[in-house]
Design a protein around this motif. Structure first.
Motif, short mmCIF file in Angstrom:
data_model
loop_
_atom_site.label_atom_id
_atom_site.label_comp_id
_atom_site.label_asym_id
_atom_site.label_seq_id
_atom_site.Cartn_x
_atom_site.Cartn_y
_atom_site.Cartn_z
N THR A 46 0.70 -1.29 -0.15
CA THR A 46 -0.03 0.04 0.09
C THR A 46 0.70 1.34 0.12
O THR A 46 0.59 2.28 -0.78
CB THR A 46 -0.95 0.00 1.00
OG1 THR A 46 -1.84 -1.04 1.03
CG2 THR A 46 -1.66 1.36 1.15
N TRP A 47 1.92 1.15 0.56
CA TRP A 47 2.67 2.45 0.59
C TRP A 47 3.55 2.88 -0.47
O TRP A 47 3.96 4.08 -0.67
CB TRP A 47 3.98 2.18 1.95
CG TRP A 47 5.01 1.31 1.50
CD1 TRP A 47 4.89 -0.22 1.42
CD2 TRP A 47 6.38 1.39 0.91
NE1 TRP A 47 5.95 -0.70 1.22
CE2 TRP A 47 6.58 0.21 0.78
CE3 TRP A 47 6.98 2.57 0.54
CZ2 TRP A 47 8.21 0.16 0.10
CZ3 TRP A 47 8.15 2.56 0.03
CH2 TRP A 47 8.84 1.33 -0.03
N TRP A 49 1.59 2.85 -3.39
CA TRP A 49 0.61 3.21 -4.02
C TRP A 49 0.78 4.46 -4.83
O TRP A 49 0.61 4.78 -5.84
CB TRP A 49 -0.78 2.92 -3.22
CG TRP A 49 -1.81 2.64 -4.04
CD1 TRP A 49 -1.94 2.78 -5.57
CD2 TRP A 49 -3.25 2.20 -3.69
NE1 TRP A 49 -3.37 2.13 -5.82
CE2 TRP A 49 -4.13 1.98 -4.70
CE3 TRP A 49 -3.60 1.93 -2.33
CZ2 TRP A 49 -5.32 1.54 -4.70
CZ3 TRP A 49 -4.90 1.38 -2.21
CH2 TRP A 49 -5.69 1.20 -3.38
N THR A 172 -2.99 7.08 2.16
CA THR A 172 -2.20 6.27 2.72
C THR A 172 -2.09 7.31 4.16
O THR A 172 -1.87 6.53 5.15
CB THR A 172 -0.71 6.24 2.24
OG1 THR A 172 -0.26 7.40 1.96
CG2 THR A 172 -0.74 5.27 1.07
N CYS A 175 -5.14 5.94 5.82
CA CYS A 175 -4.92 4.65 6.61
C CYS A 175 -4.09 4.62 8.05
O CYS A 175 -4.51 4.02 8.73
CB CYS A 175 -3.95 3.75 5.52
SG CYS A 175 -4.94 3.01 4.08
N ILE A 176 -2.96 5.49 7.89
CA ILE A 176 -2.21 5.64 9.06
C ILE A 176 -2.70 6.42 10.04
O ILE A 176 -2.56 6.06 11.52
CB ILE A 176 -0.88 6.47 8.67
CG1 ILE A 176 0.26 5.87 9.69
CG2 ILE A 176 -0.98 7.93 8.76
CD1 ILE A 176 0.70 4.61 9.35
N PHE A 189 -6.18 -2.76 3.90
CA PHE A 189 -5.00 -1.54 3.54
C PHE A 189 -4.77 -0.80 4.86
O PHE A 189 -3.63 -0.42 4.94
CB PHE A 189 -5.56 -0.64 2.59
CG PHE A 189 -5.76 -1.41 1.21
CD1 PHE A 189 -4.74 -1.74 0.22
CD2 PHE A 189 -7.07 -1.58 0.69
CE1 PHE A 189 -4.85 -2.09 -0.78
CE2 PHE A 189 -7.26 -2.39 -0.51
CZ PHE A 189 -6.19 -2.66 -1.39
N ASN A 192 -2.36 -3.05 7.22
CA ASN A 192 -1.01 -3.31 6.82
C ASN A 192 -0.14 -2.16 6.59
O ASN A 192 0.95 -1.83 6.22
CB ASN A 192 -1.06 -3.96 5.35
CG ASN A 192 -1.38 -5.40 5.80
OD1 ASN A 192 -0.43 -6.08 5.50
ND2 ASN A 192 -2.82 -5.61 5.55
N MET A 193 -0.77 -0.78 6.80
CA MET A 193 0.10 0.45 6.76
C MET A 193 0.71 0.63 8.13
O MET A 193 -0.05 0.61 9.05
CB MET A 193 -0.90 1.62 6.30
CG MET A 193 -0.15 3.01 6.33
SD MET A 193 1.12 3.16 5.23
CE MET A 193 0.31 2.71 3.60
N ASN A 194 2.15 0.83 8.04
CA ASN A 194 2.83 1.23 9.40
C ASN A 194 3.50 2.58 9.09
O ASN A 194 3.59 3.07 8.08
CB ASN A 194 3.69 0.05 9.75
CG ASN A 194 4.84 -0.18 8.94
OD1 ASN A 194 5.66 0.53 8.48
ND2 ASN A 194 4.84 -1.40 8.16
N ASN A 197 6.75 2.66 6.94
CA ASN A 197 6.50 2.49 5.21
C ASN A 197 5.73 3.60 4.93
O ASN A 197 6.19 4.27 3.72
CB ASN A 197 5.60 1.34 5.05
CG ASN A 197 6.33 -0.09 5.05
OD1 ASN A 197 7.27 -0.06 5.09
ND2 ASN A 197 5.68 -1.21 5.19
N TYR A 198 4.77 4.43 5.69
CA TYR A 198 4.30 5.47 5.33
C TYR A 198 5.23 6.74 5.25
O TYR A 198 5.37 7.27 4.05
CB TYR A 198 3.30 5.81 6.41
CG TYR A 198 2.75 7.32 6.35
CD1 TYR A 198 1.71 7.45 5.29
CD2 TYR A 198 3.19 8.37 6.69
CE1 TYR A 198 1.31 8.87 4.94
CE2 TYR A 198 2.57 9.81 7.02
CZ TYR A 198 1.66 9.73 5.69
OH TYR A 198 0.89 11.08 5.66
#
Length: 278
Positions: A46-47, A49, A172, A175-176, A189, A192-194, A197-198
């Protein structure tokens, strides 16, 4: 024949980052890559994307350049074509989420009632109005950008790429900043976003955006990315207030608002920087 809204749409394959990226493009656009994998494998990248979405932005920028430099179409017509292309190539998925989100937020009641309204297949006045407002302002923003490109520097059209990268930065960021729902594809999504990675994706996008705007002023692209993140954070805040959680419709909304606020942010900088030249 598989239906994309069923779990059968995703097929078990040997884990591969390249396959995950191809699957993400297949899942989120109408491009005929036909790469299918599990939702977990898609969500793992996802990161990346926003970076991938730069390809879509490049296609839109090429369309804008052709109609501007070669055919000299009116800026409003070009802006409408570009926005229509972006909605179409994404299969209208994010815009559909925006309208559902508008319906849910506008209705009175508790979060469960709002979520049930969002899942309703019928679109109400809240959704139609939200789609109209966001769509109209986005077209107007593209129109202003194209006018500036004609008046100041044709390379400003490259900022369309920045806006499309920023659309996914909005997603993203949402997401975070969000808590996932207990069902639906959107939760994968978000889960799985940390933060690592973000931030990695954000820094890479800042570098790309600065490079794309270097011929005019590198900080324009950077402001565009910040605008995208603001749009995603704003969406997450609204969702948290009204729904408590975020789902696929919320993520779709963050994409559309991310693009919008990216364009507005860049236009503000362009206006201040180049007003004397126009």
């Amino acid at each position: 024949m598989k239906e994309e809204n069923n779990d059968d749409y995703f097929e078990k394959q040997k884990p591969s980052t390249l396959r995950s990226i191809g699957g993400l493009i297949t899942f989120s656009t109408i491009l005929p890559l036909n790469v299918y994998t599990t939702i977990e494998e898609l969500a793992r990248v996802t990161w990346i994307w926003p970076i991938i979405n730069g390809i879509i932005g490049l296609m839109a920028a090429i369309i804008a350049y052709i109609f501007t430099a070669l055919f000299h179409f009116d800026a409003l017509l070009i802006a409408t074509i570009v926005y229509g292309f972006l909605l179409l190539i994404n299969g209208f998925n994010h815009f559909d989420g925006l309208m559902d989100f508008g319906d849910g937020v506008m209705v009175h009641g508790d979060p469960q009632k709002k979520l049930s309204i969002m899942k309703d297949p019928m679109t109400g006045v809240g959704g139609i109005s939200t789609g109209f407002i966001v769509g109209t302002i986005t077209i107007a923003a593209f129109c202003s950008l194209i006018n500036y490109a004609n008046a100041v520097n044709i390379n400003l059209i490259l900022l369309i790429i920045v806006a499309e990268i920023s659309a996914k930065i909005g997603l993203t960021t949402c997401c975070i900043c969000s808590s996932p729902s207990t069902e639906g594809i959107g939760k994968f999504f978000i889960e799985n976003m940390n933060l690592t990675n973000y931030l990695t994706g954000l820094i890479i996008c800042w570098i790309i955006a600065a490079a794309l705007s270097i011929t005019t002023a590198f900080h324009i692209g950077i402001i565009g990315i910040i605008g995208g993140a603001f749009g995603g954070a704003l969406t997450a805040l609204i969702a948290k207030k009204h729904l408590k959680i975020a789902n696929g419709d919320v993520l779709g909304t963050s994409n559309e608002l991310g693009r919008l606020f990216s364009l507005i942010g860049m236009l503000m900088v362009i206006s201040v920087s180049f007003h004397a030249l126009i």
